[in-house]
Write an enzyme that holds these catalytic residues in place. Sequence first.
Site, mmCIF file in Angstrom:
data_model
loop_
_atom_site.group_PDB
_atom_site.id
_atom_site.type_symbol
_atom_site.label_atom_id
_atom_site.label_comp_id
_atom_site.label_asym_id
_atom_site.label_seq_id
_atom_site.Cartn_x
_atom_site.Cartn_y
_atom_site.Cartn_z
ATOM 1 N N ASN A 7 -54.248 -18.718 86.873
ATOM 2 C CA ASN A 7 -53.762 -18.938 85.512
ATOM 3 C C ASN A 7 -53.655 -20.439 85.341
ATOM 4 O O ASN A 7 -52.747 -21.086 85.891
ATOM 5 C CB ASN A 7 -52.395 -18.267 85.295
ATOM 6 C CG ASN A 7 -51.849 -18.515 83.894
ATOM 7 O OD1 ASN A 7 -52.040 -19.584 83.310
ATOM 8 N ND2 ASN A 7 -51.150 -17.541 83.342
ATOM 9 N N GLU A 35 -55.276 -17.436 80.771
ATOM 10 C CA GLU A 35 -54.618 -18.370 79.844
ATOM 11 C C GLU A 35 -55.461 -19.638 79.650
ATOM 12 O O GLU A 35 -55.009 -20.755 79.834
ATOM 13 C CB GLU A 35 -53.200 -18.713 80.336
ATOM 14 C CG GLU A 35 -52.260 -19.029 79.188
ATOM 15 C CD GLU A 35 -50.799 -19.145 79.578
ATOM 16 O OE1 GLU A 35 -50.007 -19.451 78.672
ATOM 17 O OE2 GLU A 35 -50.437 -18.926 80.747
ATOM 18 N N TYR A 105 -54.940 -10.862 82.057
ATOM 19 C CA TYR A 105 -53.752 -11.663 81.740
ATOM 20 C C TYR A 105 -52.777 -10.743 81.003
ATOM 21 O O TYR A 105 -52.893 -10.506 79.809
ATOM 22 C CB TYR A 105 -54.130 -12.881 80.891
ATOM 23 C CG TYR A 105 -52.960 -13.726 80.451
ATOM 24 C CD1 TYR A 105 -51.879 -13.954 81.298
ATOM 25 C CD2 TYR A 105 -52.925 -14.305 79.184
ATOM 26 C CE1 TYR A 105 -50.804 -14.727 80.893
ATOM 27 C CE2 TYR A 105 -51.864 -15.082 78.769
ATOM 28 C CZ TYR A 105 -50.808 -15.295 79.632
ATOM 29 O OH TYR A 105 -49.738 -16.060 79.227
ATOM 30 N N ASP A 144 -52.868 -12.832 86.319
ATOM 31 C CA ASP A 144 -51.442 -13.006 86.089
ATOM 32 C C ASP A 144 -50.923 -11.696 85.515
ATOM 33 O O ASP A 144 -51.148 -11.392 84.346
ATOM 34 C CB ASP A 144 -51.233 -14.167 85.109
ATOM 35 C CG ASP A 144 -49.784 -14.359 84.717
ATOM 36 O OD1 ASP A 144 -48.917 -13.608 85.209
ATOM 37 O OD2 ASP A 144 -49.509 -15.258 83.902
ATOM 38 N N ASN A 146 -47.705 -10.865 85.401
ATOM 39 C CA ASN A 146 -46.395 -11.096 84.776
ATOM 40 C C ASN A 146 -45.299 -10.152 85.268
ATOM 41 O O ASN A 146 -44.458 -9.705 84.498
ATOM 42 C CB ASN A 146 -46.518 -11.012 83.245
ATOM 43 C CG ASN A 146 -46.611 -12.396 82.613
ATOM 44 O OD1 ASN A 146 -45.859 -13.308 82.982
ATOM 45 N ND2 ASN A 146 -47.526 -12.562 81.677
ATOM 46 N N ASP A 241 -48.715 -24.477 85.932
ATOM 47 C CA ASP A 241 -47.435 -23.967 86.446
ATOM 48 C C ASP A 241 -47.663 -22.785 87.392
ATOM 49 O O ASP A 241 -46.740 -22.341 88.076
ATOM 50 C CB ASP A 241 -46.479 -23.587 85.308
ATOM 51 C CG ASP A 241 -47.085 -22.635 84.289
ATOM 52 O OD1 ASP A 241 -48.323 -22.468 84.265
ATOM 53 O OD2 ASP A 241 -46.318 -22.076 83.475
ATOM 54 N N HIS A 242 -48.890 -22.265 87.443
ATOM 55 C CA HIS A 242 -49.309 -21.280 88.428
ATOM 56 C C HIS A 242 -50.183 -21.981 89.468
ATOM 57 O O HIS A 242 -50.710 -23.069 89.219
ATOM 58 C CB HIS A 242 -50.147 -20.175 87.791
ATOM 59 C CG HIS A 242 -49.417 -19.311 86.826
ATOM 60 N ND1 HIS A 242 -49.116 -17.993 87.076
ATOM 61 C CD2 HIS A 242 -48.940 -19.564 85.571
ATOM 62 C CE1 HIS A 242 -48.484 -17.476 86.038
ATOM 63 N NE2 HIS A 242 -48.370 -18.401 85.112
#
Length: 252
Positions: A7, A35, A105, A144, A146, A241-242
Amino acid sequence: MKIISWNVNGIRACVKKGFLEYFQQENADIFCLQETKLQVGQIELHLEGYEQYWNYATKKGYSGTAVFTKIKPLSVKYGVGDMSEEAEGRILTLEFEQFYLVNVYTPNAKRDLTRLPYRLEWEDDMRSYLKQLDQIKPVIMCGDLNVAHEDIDLKNAKTNRGNSGFTIEERGKMTELLQEGFTDTFRYFYPSTEGAYTWWSYMSKVRERNIGWRIDYFIASNRLQNKLKDSYIHPQTLGSDHCPIILELTDI
């Protein structure tokens, strides 16, 4: 075979932070992004030897997935049937000779959980879709997702219990999927490894102190277990951030 999933939280920003250097260094057979946050024509990546497939979200600067592959797929599908998520560019399915690759995603339930009912419908639809594919040939799903499945998959399980990404409902859907004949490949190799995370908040010093969550996965059909070589994480790789996750397979 080596497959990477990442991601990138905006591919244009990630390219400025070393994405291409990492891409060339790792030399994966298949590289999946989530993303991507762009529309057609907003970036041109010259990736010699790779076919490129992009699923763009209708909304600008939002969501989106992509797959870069050295192996030409037999077919490519964008979205799943009539699922409205196709407008968000969240699913890419590539069919190869020996397996299906599903790059995903998964939608976030949102901090106030207003999107949780929608998220749970998504999970049921995805599970049904993966099972349909699995009847034809084995499936590898990455991306991802989540959700941190178990307490071991995030730093502060107690304080996050019930929060988006760690609700009983979301975790239960992951359990249901695994019970339907699928393997969390990282836990297959490292069932008790702690501190293995793939996402960290942008809050100060959080990543440095490794206060993170493992919410990015390679999920594979159980009958691929004998072909799994390793499944691991590159937490030292910055740019998003991933961080990237990697799956290696043999005889495929």
